[in-house]
Design an enzyme around this catalytic site. Structure first.
Site, PDB file in Angstrom:
ATOM      1  N   THR A  78     -40.019  82.605  42.321  1.00 20.14           N
ATOM      2  CA  THR A  78     -39.861  81.308  41.713  1.00 20.14           C
ATOM      3  C   THR A  78     -40.011  80.386  42.900  1.00 20.14           C
ATOM      4  OG1 THR A  78     -38.267  82.129  40.109  1.00 20.14           O
ATOM      5  CG2 THR A  78     -38.208  79.787  40.551  1.00 20.14           C
ATOM      6  N   ASP A 101     -34.740  81.486  33.884  1.00 21.76           N
ATOM      7  CA  ASP A 101     -33.886  80.331  34.171  1.00 21.76           C
ATOM      8  C   ASP A 101     -34.649  79.119  34.671  1.00 21.76           C
ATOM      9  OD1 ASP A 101     -34.414  81.857  36.551  1.00 21.76           O
ATOM     10  OD2 ASP A 101     -32.887  80.685  37.579  1.00 21.76           O
ATOM     11  N   GLY A 129     -33.452  85.975  36.704  1.00 22.19           N
ATOM     12  CA  GLY A 129     -33.272  84.775  35.896  1.00 22.19           C
ATOM     13  C   GLY A 129     -32.241  84.892  34.788  1.00 22.19           C
TER      14      GLY A 129
END
Lengths: 316, 316
Positions: A183, A214, A237
């Site tokens: 991410t 997330d 996540g």
């Protein structure tokens, strides 16, 4: 009162990044990329630009870079496709925007920002999000735009292991680009005292089609509030969603009176591990303090004050 | 120590529900429907069933009832379609499951529960969520299943007003089924001391295609944690997302030491209104206290202890 010294921090994912996994040349490429990303955000802050513009630019650069799992370089789903998520939040107004499960946008972070600016909704997903972004004039790309050899090989390994988006049990592996939880994100404080956060991702390799982690969820992978802190997360996540990891840093500061460092420690080193949540986050508070904690072996990260040196790091 | 007295609370949406808007017969229908919904959850709790099963059954019944904006009776998007969202959370383990933007599932709450039980992911959206639910053997329906005359008329009025999913400025209207912010939900405490929450919705009338509100987002429209509270929200979803309304009740209790009533008051009467957030929530804490606050003119709601009378209400 001292004038506010603007600051930006960025991350490019956390995970089992051991020194054995990267050779010197690869390490250098990551440091160089993180420096370039920081430089973009830093330049905006140095010109008196907003935290919002700085995090947008930094995440845009991370999405454009094939080294990171966001935009170009996104991981593959179980179906061999790419589905991208992004979010942004303005600490001044608590305005927020996000897109999830988009397959044709070159820069999901720009779509998230348009959603926020439009103001009607916070989260748009799938074809609706893509139609909104196209109408806003954002760049679309064919599916093969996201392709990189490295991610394809990673997906093939995941398929052969029957991993199916699971990360459990991988922490013990010696190396691994495959368990880097990719991410990207940025947080910043500008000269006006405004905080902002932005997060973008291709998700987790071999995830189920339609899985949203997330990253595009306000309070889970992204949060900003001028009263407290701006946070962008990376990691497993699902655990960050269940822990409301990004907002929890803020709540611990506001409600329990913890410092930034104490709140980050509590979330990353205690609360997330209690449900086997692995990863890290980057955070900057309203006073310009920076904290970049992670409970994995490494996290691609960096930070810089306006006019200051840019610092980048990978391992502990 | 006193034995735990199991309890369930449910809601069917909040909004500008004035006495002038409903005649006696309509009122009676809502009371009857809420009573039936409560009865389903209550019966499970009385037999020693879990809070998780009780909230699933209650929300299932709310989805099946065309009076409420979830499942059958869902509102129309701007494109004249239906897109449904739902979530569920288990306070014992913080496990959670959710689906968003699904168009063919009869009961989104059952899909959310399967996502939670599967455990790989927390949130699945769109076609991926539908494929997952179909593989799990859940019932699918054709698009016209969701159709109700009342919602269609509501959508036509919204279209003619160019509302496009906006709720602003409507609070001042005298009446209005149209401004009822339809979401349904349930929270429960069982005899073992476990809390659970579930939320389901068709979203907001005339919303953009792909819009996801707070209902399927853990911490925004749904949250449960045995240490504190179970919460299900209804209202102007975007504001509940930005405020992390459901989790915030928990954080205020855990970090600031507020009682359930104090935490609910802070979130619903102060924090949400500070960004023009309108609606309400239902909450039950680990001691079985119940709180059903709202900052609108009405909220369809009810609650009942195991073995106790079922109480339903609409107005203040």
């Amino acid at each position: 009162m001292n004038p506010i010294l603007p600051v930006i921090a960025v991350h490019g994912g956390a995970g089992t990044i051991t020194r054995a996994a990267l050779n010197a040349e690869q390490e250098a490429r990551y440091h160089e990329a993180l420096d370039y990303v920081l430089k973009g955000g830093q330049a905006i802050l140095e010109k008196g630009g907003s935290a919002l513009d700085a995090v947008t630019e930094a995440v845009f650069r991370l999405e454009e870079c094939p080294l990171f799992n966001a935009g170009k370089g996104a991981v593959f789903t179980h179906a061999g496709t790419h589905e991208l998520d992004a979010s942004i939040m303005d600490g001044r107004s608590l305005a927020a925007g996000a897109v999830a499960c988009v397959k044709s946008l070159r820069n999901p972070i720009l779509a998230a920002r348009r959603v926020m600016e439009d103001g009607r909704h916070v989260l748009l997903v799938g074809e609706g999000a893509e139609a909104f972004a196209r109408n806003a004039g954002l760049k679309t790309v064919p599916p093969d735009y996201y392709f990189t050899e490295a991610r394809h090989a990673q997906w093939q390994r995941a398929l052969s292991e029957g991993r199916f988006g699971m990360l459990e049990g991988l922490a013990a592996e010696p190396i691994d680009a495959d368990t880097k939880m990719g991410t990207v994100g940025a947080v910043a404080l500008d000269a006006d005292g405004n905080l902002a956060a932005a997060t973008s991702t291709g998700g987790v390799t071999d995830k189920r089609v339609g899985r949203v982690g997330d990253s595009p969820l306000i309070g889970a992978g992204c949060y900003a509030n001028n009263r407290t802190v701006a946070v962008s997360c990376t990691g497993s996540g699902e655990m960050f969603i269940r822990m409301l990891a990004a907002y929890d840093v803020s709540a611990l500061m506001e409600y329990r009176g913890l410092t930034l460092a104490e709140a980050c420690e509590e979330v990353v080193m205690h609360k997330l591990p209690s449900i086997d949540g692995r990863g890290g986050l980057i955070a900057v508070d309203a006073q310009g303090n920076v904290c970049l904690p992670f409970n994995t072996e490494g996290m691609y990260r960096g930070h810089a004050q306006a006019g200051g040196p840019r610092q980048t790091a990978i391992y502990r």
